[in-house]
Write an enzyme that holds these catalytic residues in place. Sequence first.
Site, PDB file in Angstrom:
ATOM      1  N   CYS A   1      64.218  91.124  27.118  1.00  0.00           N
ATOM      2  CA  CYS A   1      62.836  91.567  27.010  1.00  0.00           C
ATOM      3  C   CYS A   1      62.780  93.060  26.663  1.00  0.00           C
ATOM      4  O   CYS A   1      63.147  93.439  25.560  1.00  0.00           O
ATOM      5  CB  CYS A   1      62.083  91.235  28.301  1.00  0.00           C
ATOM      6  SG  CYS A   1      60.281  91.361  28.153  1.00  0.00           S
TER       7      CYS A   1
ATOM      8  N   HIS B   1      63.588  85.356  29.466  1.00  0.00           N
ATOM      9  CA  HIS B   1      64.299  85.842  30.655  1.00  0.00           C
ATOM     10  C   HIS B   1      65.238  84.796  31.261  1.00  0.00           C
ATOM     11  O   HIS B   1      64.819  84.003  32.111  1.00  0.00           O
ATOM     12  CB  HIS B   1      63.282  86.260  31.715  1.00  0.00           C
ATOM     13  CG  HIS B   1      62.524  87.495  31.389  1.00  0.00           C
ATOM     14  ND1 HIS B   1      62.885  88.733  31.874  1.00  0.00           N
ATOM     15  CD2 HIS B   1      61.423  87.693  30.622  1.00  0.00           C
ATOM     16  CE1 HIS B   1      62.029  89.642  31.423  1.00  0.00           C
ATOM     17  NE2 HIS B   1      61.131  89.042  30.659  1.00  0.00           N
TER      18      HIS B   1
ATOM     19  N   GLU C   1      67.514  85.381  33.428  1.00  0.00           N
ATOM     20  CA  GLU C   1      67.765  85.726  34.833  1.00  0.00           C
ATOM     21  C   GLU C   1      66.738  85.107  35.769  1.00  0.00           C
ATOM     22  O   GLU C   1      66.950  85.061  36.985  1.00  0.00           O
ATOM     23  CB  GLU C   1      67.815  87.247  35.015  1.00  0.00           C
ATOM     24  CG  GLU C   1      66.487  87.973  35.067  1.00  0.00           C
ATOM     25  CD  GLU C   1      65.835  88.180  33.714  1.00  0.00           C
ATOM     26  OE1 GLU C   1      64.887  88.990  33.650  1.00  0.00           O
ATOM     27  OE2 GLU C   1      66.233  87.538  32.719  1.00  0.00           O
TER      28      GLU C   1
END
Length: 224
Positions: free
Chosen positions: A87, A195, A197
């Site tokens: 990002c 994302h 994560e």
Amino acid sequence: MNARIGVITFPGTLDDVDAARAARHVGAEAVSLWHADADLKGVDAVVVPGGFSYGDYLRAGAIARLSPIMTEVVDAVQRGMPVLGICNGFQVLCEAGLLPGALIRNVGLHFICRDVWLRVISTSTAWTSRFEPETDLLVSLKSGEGRYVASENVLDELDGEGRVVFRYHDNINGSLRDIAGISSANGRVVGMMPHPEHAIEVLTGPSDDGLGLFYSALDSVLAS
């Protein structure tokens, strides 16, 4: 050998804790790196996480690229260190010249926050070697300036050299050629807007599909 993955924190970073948790989840040691550090503390790989570094003043990632820690990252990339920009981290890598193109305001000029499907296009990177080509991943997307743009020559080069790493199924931000992530020529540096994560376990995210990136980095580090 215990792999050490550094996670950078800038003023305004939001997702460093999540990135560090993902690194620990795959068995790596997560090492905190502050924006003013001029030392990578002996890490084997680096994650530049999402957020709004330095408030996104001037332009997203424009100030972060000038930080002492990014000077160290640029030098480490020349030595082959794996680096993942997520990002805002993707924006920083583009601003730093480590990846081509730029990220601009989404089509429609709205902030997008939703889960999206990606397709893995390239498995020849330090961050995607665990995947099979054409694998579909469900991960979160949250950005206002996530539209990937580049010249036609650059886009052709990325496609021709197999450097498009991820494409969107449903291209909701207007990224050219549905691009969600790209890599450097040697595959060691990857930038992506969604994302991974936030997708490391189904209890807290849309899936655990993001784990593959961190396991891939672990493989890359341990093999070197």
